[in-house]
Design an enzyme around this catalytic site. Structure first.
Site, PDB file in Angstrom:
ATOM      1  N   SER A  71       0.847  -1.184   0.000  1.00  0.00           N
ATOM      2  CA  SER A  71       0.000   0.000   0.000  1.00  0.00           C
ATOM      3  C   SER A  71       0.891   1.245   0.000  1.00  0.00           C
ATOM      4  O   SER A  71       0.738   2.148  -0.822  1.00  0.00           O
ATOM      5  CB  SER A  71      -0.871  -0.046   1.253  1.00  0.00           C
ATOM      6  OG  SER A  71      -1.827   0.925   1.211  1.00  0.00           O
ATOM      7  N   ALA A 122      -6.149  -9.859  -4.985  1.00  0.00           N
ATOM      8  CA  ALA A 122      -4.836  -9.768  -5.635  1.00  0.00           C
ATOM      9  C   ALA A 122      -4.326 -11.147  -6.062  1.00  0.00           C
ATOM     10  O   ALA A 122      -5.088 -12.101  -6.161  1.00  0.00           O
ATOM     11  CB  ALA A 122      -3.837  -9.074  -4.725  1.00  0.00           C
ATOM     12  N   PHE A 178       2.526  -6.443 -30.863  1.00  0.00           N
ATOM     13  CA  PHE A 178       1.104  -6.383 -31.217  1.00  0.00           C
ATOM     14  C   PHE A 178       0.742  -5.147 -32.043  1.00  0.00           C
ATOM     15  O   PHE A 178      -0.381  -4.656 -31.986  1.00  0.00           O
ATOM     16  CB  PHE A 178       0.221  -6.468 -29.960  1.00  0.00           C
ATOM     17  CG  PHE A 178       0.694  -7.493 -28.963  1.00  0.00           C
ATOM     18  CD1 PHE A 178       0.688  -8.836 -29.306  1.00  0.00           C
ATOM     19  CD2 PHE A 178       1.176  -7.126 -27.715  1.00  0.00           C
ATOM     20  CE1 PHE A 178       1.145  -9.802 -28.414  1.00  0.00           C
ATOM     21  CE2 PHE A 178       1.643  -8.074 -26.823  1.00  0.00           C
ATOM     22  CZ  PHE A 178       1.627  -9.399 -27.165  1.00  0.00           C
ATOM     23  N   GLU A 235      -2.556 -12.485 -36.540  1.00  0.00           N
ATOM     24  CA  GLU A 235      -3.606 -11.576 -36.101  1.00  0.00           C
ATOM     25  C   GLU A 235      -5.003 -12.180 -36.040  1.00  0.00           C
ATOM     26  O   GLU A 235      -5.849 -11.754 -35.250  1.00  0.00           O
ATOM     27  CB  GLU A 235      -3.687 -10.392 -37.073  1.00  0.00           C
ATOM     28  CG  GLU A 235      -2.445  -9.555 -37.133  1.00  0.00           C
ATOM     29  CD  GLU A 235      -2.505  -8.613 -38.308  1.00  0.00           C
ATOM     30  OE1 GLU A 235      -2.785  -7.438 -38.105  1.00  0.00           O
ATOM     31  OE2 GLU A 235      -2.297  -9.084 -39.453  1.00  0.00           O
TER      32      GLU A 235
END
Ligand SMILES: Cc1cc2nc3c(=O)[nH]c(=O)nc-3n(C[C@H](O)[C@H](O)[C@H](O)COP(=O)(O)OP(=O)(O)OC[C@H]3O[C@@H](n4cnc5c(N)ncnc54)[C@H](O)[C@@H]3O)c2cc1C
Ligand code: FES
Ligand code: FES
Length: 1345
Positions: free
Chosen positions: A273, A348, A813, A1276
């Site tokens: 945190s 998490a 990408f 793709e």
């Protein structure tokens, strides 16, 4: 107690070696220490916030209570080195190496094809390795849990899981039953040709070849640390850094004394945190108190009425403790514990749960906290201690709101937490909804508890708290009070909902947005709680009939589906491909599932990425200063304060550019105007990256706002703000056709943008040479020639002085085609000006802010059709949000229009597209290049037609699909045979029609959960629409020892191009792959290359490699003929003796491709890839969550060069597409600031998002004579097949709406987030929430599509 001015020595171990740090800086993280100080670069930086797992390492410590050695996976980017005193760290380098011994985890992940770009692989290895250290034979569920905190953007996770499953005790995976076969496998359950054919393989690796796991071979815990742990240091240790002091007391008393002396100093436990707040919110604490060595904070005690847990216990430990208590105690006592456990499973990833402490979690009081709402309703008390003594305070609403009277005093610490048992007639539940099921912060969560008067359903006590609906966890105290004494019935439910909505009010502008969704969840969660409790009450009442007992309202079976959450299930699946011809020589690797060339190096961390290159002499670091305004004049830039910072060398501005500063409309560095937030203005150069980043904070830029500022497509249309002329294709006579049809439907489709989220952010290292202005540039790019050219024009130096090197790229990408040239050029200006090498590594936040991504799209359609579903006319107009510069937007518009027809033959068509000019960062190329967005409009049209005709969408698809040899809208001829085969195979292998009926059955029986199923066909055109872009070259050298060096123009992005090229060279030269090597892609060996993109890289470069090899072989032919029995080495030796050149350039002139936009005709694409995908999902109508039940893909790869790589590409692209259409949502402020700048806010799919059953088949017996060995490029196409999940979700939503009699159509919006699903499944709860008038407030975020 005195705080010594000298630093203590920090002692810990890394990979069995002792590290003594005499000047440990508390601000230095383990990640930076490993990478920079120890040069262990296997551990990667990808987000710096604990959210991706790329930096996972194992930390081992001796537990003072159990005296056992415990191993934890942690994210090194959040671990301050000072916290490691007495710990042993194991990194991927310590696990194994190709130079010494590979660890089975490393071997298996590589050989199972679990690596593509390899950037996430070391983190994956470390998560799996830590799991195996703790559980040598884990369950599949443990495996899934261990990997849930690790992101991979390439693989689609399936092969990573497959490698991990080989260690699991017993696998549910069909293939793991011991026979190597599966019920889905050959023959059984399957009448398709894929099922029947005997040459179909389902194994991509041979498990039997793997070396066994031998736990005795692992690194032992260092004896010196064991001795230290047995006789712990009681002295306070102090580490002084440049700005921060770390104090670690050895006794509880010293801790309290220190806290009294430094009341403002935070306690640092897991740093999950504090760390992110210091990093991104600029929080600064000059003193940090570390209670890591204080055993009192880890005490756990069980009593008859509850459980006391030390505040220092990690959340992972808390989970174990609670699980133990749940197994020991009767159910009625563990209601709160079970509710906590439920959330601890999804809170998490494992690494964060290992690090984060219970105390830190409670004290942080995040509004999204998953545990505080449950702890609060569970009557938890906090045991506080200070020098003054101890006291207890309730973890109440006042504490959670931070009221001073209910809070810790500055000198107090939280010692432990007491959670009481629940009791009979008491029920506790927990609820949460996030963007995805796991590893995502919740949008809203809740803890709810009710206590009944014994034997009745009269509410004696009720508490409800919510997270995510305010600045802190919010209690609905007033509503609860008003409901005391009420019976648990429908009347109470209605009143409760009204009161809750009144009390937990959320303004329309609330930070985080999604306001109406959140309001709906407030009541939907309570409804779930109501039903759950009703069920439990019934159970309680039955065995104990109570006097005056009443009749409980029956819950119809149809409504019971509201109760269950979706369980986390370990994905299973089969991959099918055609085996090579039995006559193919064994040595010939073409068509075989050969492992990625770098696979093993990825797994050991030895694969070198750009930022892993060791520091070069006199190297400096660069950080970028970006605009905070969307459209403004730059009035002044004040650099003075930045230049005063020690270590800062210079600031590079546009004035320093000797050549051209980009183009007129697209500047590298802003001159006097900025066009978007995130535009680069200048760059600081400093001795360290930390100094450079600190300096950018000090640069003062004053702006004068300009107008009009445009962010949305809607505004761009209004202002006629476009980047290029409209692109249009037309066939038939659309107007006439509309007049003759039975029905016409019009609709709109909104598709959000997408962030590339390649795991390796943009990075470049520019090294100026001493002679002739030469520069060496190491860069993570898909297009080194473009970097080279841009640097040349920027520096005004001829291209031949600049050499770009690309060893490998950690994912591209499309995002590393254009942008790397900008970063390369700015770094090169810095290098030229300072004379030093410059390293520029973008933070994840900056990368996401600056680089842009997939174009958001807004599409309008009008479709005319007959009542039988035959479409006669289709008119689509699309607008894409291009951002502030042209970039690839014109090309994307063209491709979008060219590809919009997808698999359908519609006689009368009109497609129009425009790219909007807005004040957002420029959007750019992204896998699929417009196709995934545009075709969603086409497919949405089909769904709309189906709805109007009362027919299933697949019928409309089939009816309108190309059937015979035909011409596309741009008059390119093609044969759709493989398309139809893929479609039919997909229907068969997925048992589509049966399952469609089962889905309908399910939907009849369930009101709150609905299933949906969709099958989508695909015709994807491969390549660039210009011949010159299909040219490729290669250079092949044979050395005198017979070894061969291959170079070609393609870049290794993870797609395995280098592996495929060596397969080609191996076949051509008829030598094993072990003779062949590829070092890098370099502009010095192969010049003037084309970007590796458009799915065609392996194809064109393969032709060039083939050509070079054939030339060489031809030269060798006379020698071979003379000595046919000779060896390769002998032939090469002879050739050298005979002065035959052993080096050849190969060249491929390119496929013919052109497009005449004037005529609307052309042959723009060399070939098409066909495919089909069927997906089934289940949605929770009350929360909007969904689970993916099954996906089946059939893809026409023709003769795959490497089925393991091609299946990997299909799966990876599919999962990326699924992310685009379901979870990946970019949020912008009304001022045009991108909020989504890291894995916390932007959710790419995790391992838990993979469909529970995921089958991929390559269509057998398919040929395409055009390409190399009849293979096809598959980079793709799989992306769009992700839309099958989207259409399955909308199918389920449609079923819910039909049942609820909602007549009007819903607007199609991608991504289909939980928010969209929940609000589309309108019901009494959505009706009950207050709605805001959008004109009355400024929203937190805006929609740009
Ligand atoms: C990637 C990521 C994902 C996350 N996902 C979730 C999620 O899904 N749901 C969720 O609820 N949370 C989530 N979190 C938040 C996480 O639960 C908290 O950050 C964590 O519990 C804080 O514990 P810590 O030990 O790391 O605290 P630290 O960061 O070490 O400390 C936090 C604060 O607590 C104070 N403190 C700590 N211990 C004491 C004590 N004993 N006495 C007094 N003060 C003390 C410190 O002074 C400091 O101010 C996530 C965090 C990360 C980084
Ligand atoms: S870099 Fe550490 S978790 Fe992402
Ligand atoms: S292989 Fe996982 S991110 Fe590339």
């Amino acid at each position: 107690m005195p705080c010594p001015s000298r630093s203590d020595e920090l002692v810990f171990f890394v990979n069995g070696r002792k590290v003594i740090e005499r000047n440990a800086d508390p601000e230095v993280t383990l990640l930076s220490f490993l990478r920079k100080n120890l040069r262990l670069t296997g551990t990667k930086y990808a987000c710096g916030r604990g959210g991706c797992g790329a930096c996972t390492v194992m930390v081992s410590k001796r537990d003072p209570t159990s005296q056992e050695i415990r191993h934890f996976s942690v994210t090194a980017c959040l671990v301050p080195i000072c916290s490691l005193y007495g710990a042993a760290v194991t990194t991927v380098e310590g696990v194994g190496s190709i130079k010494t011994r590979l660890h089975p985890v490393q071997e298996r992940i590589a050989k199972s094809h679990g690596t593509q770009c390899g950037f996430c692989t070391p983190g994956m290895v470390m998560s799996m390795y830590t799991l195996l250290r703790n559980h040598p034979q884990p369950s599949e569920e443990q495996l899934l849990e261990a990997l849930a905190g690790n992101l991979c953007r390439c693989t689609g996770y399936r092969p990573i899981l497959a490698s991990g499953k080989t260690f699991c005790l017993e696998s549910n995976g069909c293939q793991q039953k011991g026979t190597g076969k599966c019920c889905l496998d050959l023959g059984e359950n399957d009448s398709s040709s894929l099922g029947r054919k005997s040459d179909i393989c389902t194994e991509l690796f041979v498990k039997e070849e793997f070396q066994p796991l031998d736990p005795t071979q692992e690194l032992i815990f260092p004896p010196e640390l064991l001795r230290m742990a047995e006789d712990p240091e009681k002295r306070t240790l102090t580490f002084h850094g440049e700005r921060v002091t770390w104090i670690s007391p050895g006794t509880f008393k010293d801790l309290l004394e220190l806290k009294a002396k430094h009341p403002e100093a935070p306690l640092i436990l897991g740093n999950t945190s504090l760390g992110p707040a210091m990093r991104s919110k600029g929080h600064f604490h000059p003193i940090l108190l570390s209670p890591a060595r204080i055993s009192e904070l880890n005490v756990v005690s069980k009593t008859n009425d509850g459980l006391t847990i030390g505040a220092g216990c990690s959340l992972a430990h808390v989970k174990d403790i609670l699980a133990e208590r749940v197994s020991e105690l009767p159910e009625e006592k563990t209601q709160t514990y079970r509710a906590l456990l439920k959330h601890l499973k999804s809170l998490a990833g494992q690494q964060i749960r290992n690090m984060a402490s219970l105390g830190g979690h409670i004290i942080s009081r995040h509004s999204y906290s998953d545990l505080n709402p449950i702890l609060a309703v569970g009557n938890t008390t906090l045991n506080l201690t200070s020098e003054e003594g101890t006291r207890r305070i309730p973890l109440s609403e006042h504490f959670l709101a931070g009221l001073a009277s209910a809070d810790l005093k500055p000198e107090e610490i939280l010692e432990s937490v007491y959670i009481p048992h629940s009791q009979k007639w008491e029920f506790v539940s927990a609820f949460r909804q996030a963007q995805c099921q796991h590893n995502a912060l919740p949008d809203v969560n809740a803890g709810m508890r009710v206590l009944f008067k014994e034997g009745t359903d009269i509410i004696e006590d009720l508490s409800i708290t919510y997270g995510g609906v305010g600045a802190a966890t919010v209690s609905a105290h007033k509503s609860c009070q008003q409901l005391l004494g009420r019976q648990w019935d429908e009347l109470m439910l209605d009143e409760a909902c009204r009161r809750l909505l009144d009390e937990v009010s959320l303004p329309g502008w609330a930070p985080g947005g999604r306001v109406e969704f959140k309001r709906t969840l407030v009541v939907s969660f309570f409804f779930k709680f109501y039903l759950q409790v009703l069920q439990e009450l019934k159970k309680l009442i039955k065995p104990f009939p109570v006097p005056n007992s009443r009749h409980y309202p029956e819950i119809s079976d149809r409504f019971l589906s509201a109760l269950e959450d979706f369980p986390g299930t370990v994905p299973q699946g089969v991959q099918r491909y055609q085996s090579v011809d039995s006559h193919q020589p064994l040595q010939d690797p073409v068509g075989r599932p050969v492992m990625h060339l770098s696979g093993l190096k990825h797994a050991t961390g030895e694969a070198e990425f750009c930022d892993d290159i060791p520091m070069v002499d006199k190297e400096l670091h660069m950080a970028l200063v970006t605009s905070t305004r969307a459209y403004a004049k730059i009035i002044s830039i004040d650099l003075s304060k930045a230049l005063e910072i020690p270590g800062v060398v210079d600031v590079i501005t546009a004035k320093d550019i000797p050549g051209t500063n980009g183009t007129e409309d697209d500047k590298l560095l802003a001159v006097d105007e900025v066009l978007c937030v995130g535009q680069i203005i200048c760059a600081v150069v400093a001795e360290t990256d930390v100094q450079a980043k600190r300096a950018i904070e000090k640069i003062k830029i004053t702006y004068e706002e300009l107008e009009p500022i445009i962010f949305t497509i809607e505004d761009a249309i209004k202002h006629n703000s476009f980047l290029c002329p409209e692109k249009k294709l037309e066939q038939g006579n659309i107007e006439e056709a509309f007049e003759k049809v039975d029905q016409i439907v019009e609709g709109e489709v909104h598709v959000g943008g997408q962030e590339h989220f390649y795991m390796e952010t943009q990075r470049v290292l520019v090294i100026p040479k001493t002679e002739d202005k030469e520069l060496d540039i190491y860069v993570s790019t898909q297009d080194p020639a473009h970097v080279q050219k841009t640097v040349s024009s920027t520096l005004h130096i001829p291209i031949n002085r600049i050499t770009c090197h690309v060893k490998r790229v950690g994912g591209g990408f499309g995002g590393k085609i254009g942008r790397p040239a900008v970063f390369g050029a700015i770094a090169a200006v810095g290098a030229l000006k300072t004379g030093h090498p410059i390293r520029l590594v973008l933070d994840r936040e900056d990368d996401m802010l600056i680089t842009g991504g997939r174009h958001p799209l807004f599409g309008k359609y009008k479709v005319g059709f007959m009542n039988n579903g035959r479409i006669k006319a289709l008119d689509i107009e699309c607008f894409i949000n291009g951002g502030c510069t042209l970039d690839d937007s014109e090309l994307v518009t063209e491709f979008l229009i060219l590809k919009l027809e997808n698999a359908y033959k519609i006689r009368n068509l009109r497609f129009r597209g425009r790219a909007c000019l807005t004040n957002l960062p420029s959007n750019t190329a992204f896998r699929g290049f417009g196709f995934p967005q545009g075709t969603l409009v086409t497919e949405s049209c089909i769904t709309a037609v189906a709805a109007k005709c009362g027919l299933p969408p697949e019928k409309i698809r089939e009816k309108n699909m190309y059937q015979t040899v035909d011409k596309t809208i741009y008059k390119q001829a093609f044969n759709p045979e493989s398309l139809i085969r893929c479609w039919n195979e997909c229907l068969d292998t997925s048992s589509f029609h049966n399952r469609r009926m089962q889905v309908e059955e399910f939907n009849k029986k369930n009101y709150w959960k609905k299933r949906g199923i969709a099958v989508i066909p695909m015709k994807f055109s491969v390549g660039f629409a210009a011949t010159s872009y299909h040219q490729a070259a290669a250079l092949v050298h044979i050395y005198t020892d017979g070894s061969v060096l291959v170079t070609h123009g393609g870049n290794e992005l993870g797609q395995g191009i280098h592996t495929k090229m060596l397969q080609v060279a191996s076949r051509e030269l008829k030598i094993p792959m072990s003779y062949l090597h590829i070092c890098e892609t370099s502009t010095a060996t192969v010049p003037n290359t084309i970007a590796t993109a458009a799915s065609i890289g392996a194809d064109t470069n393969g032709r060039a490699v083939q050509n070079a090899c054939q030339i060489l072989l031809k030269r060798l032919e006379p020698i071979i003929k003379k000595n046919p029995e000779g060896t390769w080495e002998e032939w090469i030796e002879a050739a050298f003796e005979q002065r035959i050149s052993l080096s050849a350039t190969g060249y491929f002139r390119g496929y013919k491709a052109f497009m005449d936009w004037e005529k609307g005709e052309g042959d723009p694409f060399p070939y098409y890839v066909y495919g089909a995908a069927c997906s089934e999902v289940e949605i929770d109508c009350l929360t909007g969550a969904h689970k993916k039940i099954r996906t089946d893909i059939v893809m026409d790869a023709c003769c795959s060069l490497n089925p393991a790589i091609d299946i990997g590409q299909i799966e990876g692209a599919f999962i990326q597409g699924m992310g685009l259409y379901t979870t990946e949502e970019l949020k912008y402020s009304p001022e045009g600031v991108l909020y989504s700048r890291g894995p916390d806010e932007y959710k790419i799919p995790t391992i838990s998002d993979v469909p529970e059953e995921f089958n991929v088949s390559l269509l057998p017996s398919s040929q395409t004579p055009l390409t190399i060995y009849s293979s096809k490029g598959l980079g793709e196409s799989g992306m769009f097949l992700g839309s099958s999940v989207f259409f399955a979700i909308t199918d389920a939503v449609a079923a819910a709406r039909k049942e609820r009699d909602i007549a009007e159509d819903f607007t199609v919006k991608s991504p289909a987030t939980p928010e969209w699903v929940r609000m589309a499944c309108a019901d009494r709860f959505t009706e009950m929430i207050p709605r805001d008038d959008p004109k009355t407030f400024k929203p937190w975020s805006i929609t740009v599509a």
